[in-house]
Design a protein around this motif. Structure first.
Motif, PDB file in Angstrom:
ATOM      1  N   THR A 149      -7.527   5.883   1.516  1.00 21.62           N
ATOM      2  CA  THR A 149      -7.324   5.597   0.010  1.00 21.62           C
ATOM      3  C   THR A 149      -5.879   5.013  -0.015  1.00 21.62           C
ATOM      4  O   THR A 149      -5.052   5.424   0.565  1.00 21.62           O
ATOM      5  N   LYS A 175      -7.928   9.665   5.218  1.00 15.59           N
ATOM      6  CA  LYS A 175      -6.427   8.978   5.520  1.00 15.59           C
ATOM      7  C   LYS A 175      -5.871   8.787   4.239  1.00 15.59           C
ATOM      8  O   LYS A 175      -6.063   7.539   3.581  1.00 15.59           O
ATOM      9  N   TYR A 207       0.845   6.504   9.032  1.00 15.88           N
ATOM     10  CA  TYR A 207       0.814   5.467   8.416  1.00 15.88           C
ATOM     11  C   TYR A 207      -0.383   4.317   8.620  1.00 15.88           C
ATOM     12  O   TYR A 207      -1.163   4.872   9.819  1.00 15.88           O
ATOM     13  N   GLY A 208      -0.650   3.419   7.847  1.00 17.26           N
ATOM     14  CA  GLY A 208      -2.053   2.830   8.008  1.00 17.26           C
ATOM     15  C   GLY A 208      -2.124   2.132   9.340  1.00 17.26           C
ATOM     16  O   GLY A 208      -3.293   2.352  10.062  1.00 17.26           O
ATOM     17  N   HIS A 209      -1.175   1.520   9.704  1.00 18.45           N
ATOM     18  CA  HIS A 209      -1.341   0.779  11.125  1.00 18.45           C
ATOM     19  C   HIS A 209      -1.609   1.658  12.259  1.00 18.45           C
ATOM     20  O   HIS A 209      -1.911   1.353  13.405  1.00 18.45           O
ATOM     21  N   GLY A 212      -4.720   4.968  10.094  1.00 20.99           N
ATOM     22  CA  GLY A 212      -5.690   4.153   9.511  1.00 20.99           C
ATOM     23  C   GLY A 212      -6.750   3.314  10.727  1.00 20.99           C
ATOM     24  O   GLY A 212      -7.682   3.317  10.799  1.00 20.99           O
ATOM     25  N   ALA A 213      -5.933   2.635  11.458  1.00 23.39           N
ATOM     26  CA  ALA A 213      -6.252   1.799  12.574  1.00 23.39           C
ATOM     27  C   ALA A 213      -7.117   2.561  13.399  1.00 23.39           C
ATOM     28  O   ALA A 213      -8.166   2.168  13.921  1.00 23.39           O
ATOM     29  N   THR A 227     -10.238   2.033  -0.039  1.00 25.18           N
ATOM     30  CA  THR A 227      -9.822   1.219  -1.429  1.00 25.18           C
ATOM     31  C   THR A 227      -8.280   0.800  -0.892  1.00 25.18           C
ATOM     32  O   THR A 227      -7.661   1.756  -0.397  1.00 25.18           O
ATOM     33  N   GLY A 228      -8.071  -0.364  -1.458  1.00 23.57           N
ATOM     34  CA  GLY A 228      -6.654  -0.833  -1.015  1.00 23.57           C
ATOM     35  C   GLY A 228      -6.355  -2.323  -1.216  1.00 23.57           C
ATOM     36  O   GLY A 228      -7.066  -2.870  -2.035  1.00 23.57           O
ATOM     37  N   GLY A 229      -5.516  -2.923  -0.609  1.00 23.93           N
ATOM     38  CA  GLY A 229      -5.141  -4.239  -0.856  1.00 23.93           C
ATOM     39  C   GLY A 229      -6.095  -5.234   0.072  1.00 23.93           C
ATOM     40  O   GLY A 229      -6.816  -4.638   0.881  1.00 23.93           O
ATOM     41  N   THR A 232      -5.292  -5.853   4.050  1.00 21.72           N
ATOM     42  CA  THR A 232      -5.724  -4.549   4.592  1.00 21.72           C
ATOM     43  C   THR A 232      -6.930  -4.631   4.789  1.00 21.72           C
ATOM     44  O   THR A 232      -7.599  -4.201   5.735  1.00 21.72           O
ATOM     45  N   GLU A 250     -13.034  -1.584  -1.724  1.00 19.52           N
ATOM     46  CA  GLU A 250     -12.949  -1.636  -2.952  1.00 19.52           C
ATOM     47  C   GLU A 250     -11.413  -2.294  -2.909  1.00 19.52           C
ATOM     48  O   GLU A 250     -10.472  -1.416  -2.716  1.00 19.52           O
ATOM     49  N   LEU A 251     -11.433  -3.552  -3.289  1.00 18.32           N
ATOM     50  CA  LEU A 251      -9.958  -4.258  -3.187  1.00 18.32           C
ATOM     51  C   LEU A 251      -9.355  -4.662  -4.599  1.00 18.32           C
ATOM     52  O   LEU A 251      -9.876  -4.059  -5.484  1.00 18.32           O
ATOM     53  N   LYS A 334       7.765  -6.360  -4.901  1.00 17.74           N
ATOM     54  CA  LYS A 334       6.578  -7.408  -5.083  1.00 17.74           C
ATOM     55  C   LYS A 334       6.630  -7.841  -6.477  1.00 17.74           C
ATOM     56  O   LYS A 334       6.270  -9.052  -6.524  1.00 17.74           O
TER      57      LYS A 334
HETATM   58  O1  TXE Z   1      -1.874  -1.058   0.254  1.00 17.88           O
HETATM   59  P1  TXE Z   1      -2.762  -1.027   1.574  1.00 17.88           P
HETATM   60  P2  TXE Z   1      -0.488  -1.317  -0.040  1.00 17.88           P
HETATM   61  C1  TXE Z   1      -3.110  -3.862  -3.674  1.00 17.88           C
HETATM   62  C2  TXE Z   1      -1.969  -4.320  -4.487  1.00 17.88           C
HETATM   63  C3  TXE Z   1      -0.508  -4.019  -3.605  1.00 17.88           C
HETATM   64  C4  TXE Z   1      -1.246  -4.418  -2.319  1.00 17.88           C
HETATM   65  C5  TXE Z   1      -0.396  -3.645  -1.161  1.00 17.88           C
HETATM   66  O2  TXE Z   1      -1.984  -5.534  -4.803  1.00 17.88           O
HETATM   67  O3  TXE Z   1       0.397  -4.651  -4.080  1.00 17.88           O
HETATM   68  O4  TXE Z   1      -2.601  -3.901  -2.285  1.00 17.88           O
HETATM   69  O5  TXE Z   1      -0.491  -2.286  -1.279  1.00 17.88           O
HETATM   70  C6  TXE Z   1      -3.965   2.241   4.772  1.00 17.88           C
HETATM   71  N1  TXE Z   1      -6.016   0.021   9.034  1.00 17.88           N
HETATM   72  N2  TXE Z   1      -3.875  -2.699  -3.828  1.00 17.88           N
HETATM   73  O6  TXE Z   1       0.416  -1.904   1.122  1.00 17.88           O
HETATM   74  O7  TXE Z   1      -2.062  -1.386   2.799  1.00 17.88           O
HETATM   75  C7  TXE Z   1      -2.769   2.613   3.966  1.00 17.88           C
HETATM   76  O8  TXE Z   1      -2.045   3.424   4.913  1.00 17.88           O
HETATM   77  C8  TXE Z   1      -6.498   0.960   8.334  1.00 17.88           C
HETATM   78  C9  TXE Z   1      -4.877  -2.483  -4.765  1.00 17.88           C
HETATM   79  O9  TXE Z   1       0.069   0.010  -0.374  1.00 17.88           O
HETATM   80  O10 TXE Z   1      -4.072  -1.697   1.477  1.00 17.88           O
HETATM   81  C10 TXE Z   1      -3.186   3.302   2.823  1.00 17.88           C
HETATM   82  O11 TXE Z   1      -3.827   4.564   2.829  1.00 17.88           O
HETATM   83  N3  TXE Z   1      -5.682   1.525   7.135  1.00 17.88           N
HETATM   84  C11 TXE Z   1      -5.676  -1.280  -4.476  1.00 17.88           C
HETATM   85  C12 TXE Z   1      -4.372   2.201   2.460  1.00 17.88           C
HETATM   86  O12 TXE Z   1      -4.705   1.501   3.632  1.00 17.88           O
HETATM   87  C13 TXE Z   1      -4.713   0.959   6.788  1.00 17.88           C
HETATM   88  C14 TXE Z   1      -4.603   0.001  -4.362  1.00 17.88           C
HETATM   89  C15 TXE Z   1      -4.431   1.167   1.558  1.00 17.88           C
HETATM   90  O13 TXE Z   1      -2.988   0.546   1.588  1.00 17.88           O
HETATM   91  C16 TXE Z   1      -4.162  -0.110   7.474  1.00 17.88           C
HETATM   92  C17 TXE Z   1      -3.670  -0.158  -3.542  1.00 17.88           C
HETATM   93  C18 TXE Z   1      -4.741  -0.580   8.827  1.00 17.88           C
HETATM   94  N4  TXE Z   1      -4.351  -1.541   9.448  1.00 17.88           N
HETATM   95  C19 TXE Z   1      -2.994  -1.341  -3.466  1.00 17.88           C
HETATM   96  N5  TXE Z   1      -2.958  -0.501   6.938  1.00 17.88           N
HETATM   97  C20 TXE Z   1      -6.923  -1.108  -5.194  1.00 17.88           C
HETATM   98  N6  TXE Z   1      -7.694  -1.718  -4.900  1.00 17.88           N
HETATM   99  O14 TXE Z   1      -6.868  -0.270  -6.141  1.00 17.88           O
HETATM  100  C21 TXE Z   1      -2.655   0.253   5.778  1.00 17.88           C
HETATM  101  N7  TXE Z   1      -3.902   1.133   5.862  1.00 17.88           N
END
Ligand code: TXE
Length: 492
Positions: A149, A175, A207-209, A212-213, A227-229, A232, A250-251, A334
């Motif tokens: 998340t 995570k 940490y994600g890397h 999460g990985a 859900t995230g970027g 990723t 969900e990106l 950013k």
């Molecule tokens: O997100 P990340 P970040 C977008 C938004 C933002 C950009 C970067 O544009 O500027 O993403 O944000 C985990 N394997 N959104 O860097 O990296 C991480 O620890 C597995 C849109 O903060 O996507 C966290 O728990 N997991 C969005 C989760 O991924 C990994 C909401 C999200 O982090 C990983 C947030 C890996 N290799 C940001 N690397 C939305 N859709 O609402 C990281 N993570």
């Protein structure tokens, strides 16, 4: 200094690495709490607990009706602790207390909805074309689901996964974002009190890397719900593919909010504001591209700019505050970089465009509500997700032009339409390539409304009845009713 600990197999897990990740308050810029920097051993322990709980013991043999009752009990506990959980979220992510409390108070509805659904998932007896066979289907849980998340709405976005996956009988390893783990750790402590067996819901912070990985690649994991970027998300998708895991993603988005000249402009202006400046634009559904029909372009640009200029920046804990800080330091960087990009591309800065020059906000990670006019859809500011309080206003000529511009992006999460015409509302809703379309409103979500992306905004749907099938797999059982087995060399 408050320290939060992970929960694995129903117990708090000592911080094995001895290293802590600082959690900074986006309003004060100061460290307010710490979470463990989890290790791969922690991830291993959490997955083992989740795998065992799903394979044998009380959860594995529990009826769906009892699972549903546990989800109802959990809902009651969230209601009881809503103030506390919302306060933790605000300390971590700096979003308005009004917004976070509203979200947390709404969470119980998700757990009740899916709790009610748990025992209504029916298999079927097939009208078989083979009269000597009895054939039926069962919907079975996938197994261990990893929930990854982000930081913008930690408990809401977790709930969109957890309520459905638990109703379906799976187990979970969560995570949370390393920037905002506190509320998740406090929330998961409620599962034991609600009566969930140990190991059903576990957490590993880090940490994600690293964490999460490690979780995504683990062979005992059946599904990753993320859900995230988008960058990723794509890395998670690739890593999960190696183990043929189920994935839901969900990106991000670059959602168009479209105002026609027959719209009620008072409402449309408010809709434009709520689309981009609520939550300081840190929302996957942010209406970051405001498409305005050329005949009303000047008037709308002026009214939206005047309205946004009145937004009260301040402490997210204060009721009067309307725009809070950006959640993380890198995210503010950013946002500022994208503002520079827009200026370089020749967009006209109508409002904001910098860090506010106010002593009382100096410690927080604020960016002024920012509006760019004269944006063309080819510009990076119109194509790339900023995830901050930055609006691009783009003119269009007619319906066809609006559809072309709206769909001209890699994303397809959401869209808004403002019009007085019912014909136009239907035509536009059908033509827009987005998983959610709002007409004469924006930023509405519900436990019963499917949510997810078209195109590169993601895969799969969360919420609504169908979401439970994202966490189930179908088995078909054939029972031979005939005497003996016919010719073994021929397909039956
Ligand atoms: O997100 P990340 P970040 C977008 C938004 C933002 C950009 C970067 O544009 O500027 O993403 O944000 C985990 N394997 N959104 O860097 O990296 C991480 O620890 C597995 C849109 O903060 O996507 C966290 O728990 N997991 C969005 C989760 O991924 C990994 C909401 C999200 O982090 C990983 C947030 C890996 N290799 C940001 N690397 C939305 N859709 O609402 C990281 N993570």
């Amino acid at each position: 200094m408050q320290q939060f600990l992970n929960i694995v197999n129903g117990e708090t897990l000592a911080n094995g690495s001895g290293r802590w990740i600082d959690s900074e308050d986006p309003f004060t810029g100061k460290v307010w709490s710490q979470i463990p920097q989890g290790t791969t051993q922690d991830a291993e322990a959490a997955i083992a607990a989740a795998f065992d709980a799903g394979s044998s013991g009380p959860w594995a043999s529990m009826t769906p009706t009892v699972r549903g009752k546990l989800l109802h009990r959990l809902a009651d506990l969230i209601e009881r602790d809503a103030e506390k959980l919302a306060t933790l979220e605000v300390r971590d992510n700096g979003k308005l207390r009004a917004e976070m409390l509203g979200q947390v108070r709404y969470l119980p509805e998700y757990y009740r909805y899916f709790g009610g659904l748990a025992d209504k998932i029916e298999g079927g007896v097939l009208p078989s074309d083979k009269p000597d066979m009895f054939t039926y289907t069962r919907h079975e849980p996938l197994g261990v689901v990893v929930c990854i998340t982000p930081w913008n709405s930690p408990l809401l976005l977790l709930t969109w996964k957890l309520a459905a996956l638990l109703a379906a009988g799976n187990t979970a390893v969560i995570k949370p974002s390393e920037f905002t783990s506190a509320s998740t750790l406090a929330f998961v402590a409620l599962f034991k009190e609600a009566g969930f067996p140990n190991g059903v819901v576990n957490t590993v912070t880090g940490y994600g890397h690293e964490i999460g990985a490690a979780l995504t690649e683990h062979p005992k994991v059946a599904k990753v719900a993320f859900t995230g970027g988008d960058a990723t998300g794509k890395a998670v998708y690739q890593a999960a593919a190696k183990g043929m895991k189920h994935v839901s993603l969900e990106l991000g988005g670059k959602s168009p909010n479209i105002i026609f000249d027959d719209a009620n402009l008072d409402d449309a202006v408010k809709g434009a504001i709520s689309g981009i400046f609520a939550a300081s634009g840190q929302s996957c559904i942010a209406g970051s591209r405001l498409l305005v029909q050329r005949s009303i372009y000047k008037e709308v640009a002026q009214r939206v700019t005047e309205f946004a200029a009145t937004a009260q920046l301040g402490n997210p804990m204060d009721e009067a505050t309307q725009v809070g800080p950006i959640t993380t330091r890198p995210q503010r960087q950013k946002v500022l970089e994208y503002i520079a990009v827009a200026k370089d591309e020749g967009a006209t800065c109508l409002l904001g465009g910098k860090v506010p020059d106010r002593a009382d906000l100096a410690d927080g990670w604020f960016v002024e509500p920012t509006i760019f006019g004269d944006v063309t859809n080819a510009m990076r500011i119109a194509q790339e997700e900023v995830f901050g309080p930055v609006l691009s206003i783009i003119p269009f000529e007619d319906e066809e032009d609006a559809i072309r511009i709206a769909n001209d992006t890699i994303y397809g999460l959401a869209a808004g339409i403002w019009t007085g015409s019912i014909r136009r509302a239907f035509k536009m809703s059908n033509a827009l390539r987005a998983g959610t379309v709002w007409v004469n409103t924006y930023r509405a979500v519900s436990f019963m409304a499917p949510f997810g992306g078209y195109k590169q905004s993601g895969l799969g749907r969360e919420n609504g009845q169908d979401a439970i099938y994202e966490f189930l797999q179908t088995k078909c059982v054939w029972i031979n009713l005939a005497e003996g087995v016919p010719n073994p060399f021929v397909l039956r």
